[in-house]
Design a protein around this motif. Sequence first.
Motif, PDB file in Angstrom:
ATOM      1  N   THR A   1       0.847  -1.176   0.000  1.00 32.85           N
ATOM      2  CA  THR A   1       0.000   0.000   0.000  1.00 32.85           C
ATOM      3  C   THR A   1       0.889   1.234   0.000  1.00 32.85           C
ATOM      4  N   ALA A   2       0.612   2.138  -0.907  1.00 31.72           N
ATOM      5  CA  ALA A   2       1.408   3.354  -1.014  1.00 31.72           C
ATOM      6  C   ALA A   2       0.821   4.423  -0.109  1.00 31.72           C
ATOM      7  N   THR A   3       1.697   5.179   0.532  1.00 26.48           N
ATOM      8  CA  THR A   3       1.244   6.281   1.387  1.00 26.48           C
ATOM      9  C   THR A   3       1.460   7.576   0.637  1.00 26.48           C
ATOM     10  N   PRO A   4       0.512   8.484   0.720  1.00 27.64           N
ATOM     11  CA  PRO A   4       0.673   9.751  -0.005  1.00 27.64           C
ATOM     12  C   PRO A   4       1.759  10.606   0.638  1.00 27.64           C
ATOM     13  N   THR A   5       2.531  11.273  -0.174  1.00 25.24           N
ATOM     14  CA  THR A   5       3.576  12.163   0.315  1.00 25.24           C
ATOM     15  C   THR A   5       3.233  13.580  -0.102  1.00 25.24           C
ATOM     16  N   ALA A   6       3.680  14.535   0.679  1.00 22.48           N
ATOM     17  CA  ALA A   6       3.411  15.933   0.383  1.00 22.48           C
ATOM     18  C   ALA A   6       4.343  16.392  -0.730  1.00 22.48           C
TER      19      ALA A   6
END
Length: 151
Positions: A64-69
């Motif tokens: 699962t990919a986590t969103p990055t700013a």
Amino acid sequence: MTNPYTSAVRTAPKWARKRYVLPALLLAFCTGIAASGEDSSAKGDAKPLAAKAQPSATVTATVTATPTAEAEPAPTVTVTETETARVKVKVTKTVTAEPAEEDYSGGGGGGGSVYYKNCDAARAAGAAPVHIGDPGYGSHLDRDGDGTGCE
């Protein structure tokens, strides 16, 4: 002249030799292909057409990919310099003279009140050759259509 009844050693003509040799070669070639297709030793080496289905283990991994700013790009400032050149322009006025209107009464290409029935009449009046636009000009006087009648 030779005697046709004497026995002479003759060889067969070329077409007759081809008539026997070519079919014999074809028969030998086809026999060789047929014999090579029936090789029994090759049957044991062949693999089966379809393998039997067997169950196998399948490993599946899920990431699962986590969103990055994301950083916003900084605004770019562009400085340009322009040079203005002054050009001196001289304005002239062109005047076109209108041609004087002439009163051509009568129809046809020549106009005027003069009509010449043929070139003999135009020559008798002293008007030959008659150009297009001249009084008395008509297309019946201009055989080649170049604008000059009674040439």
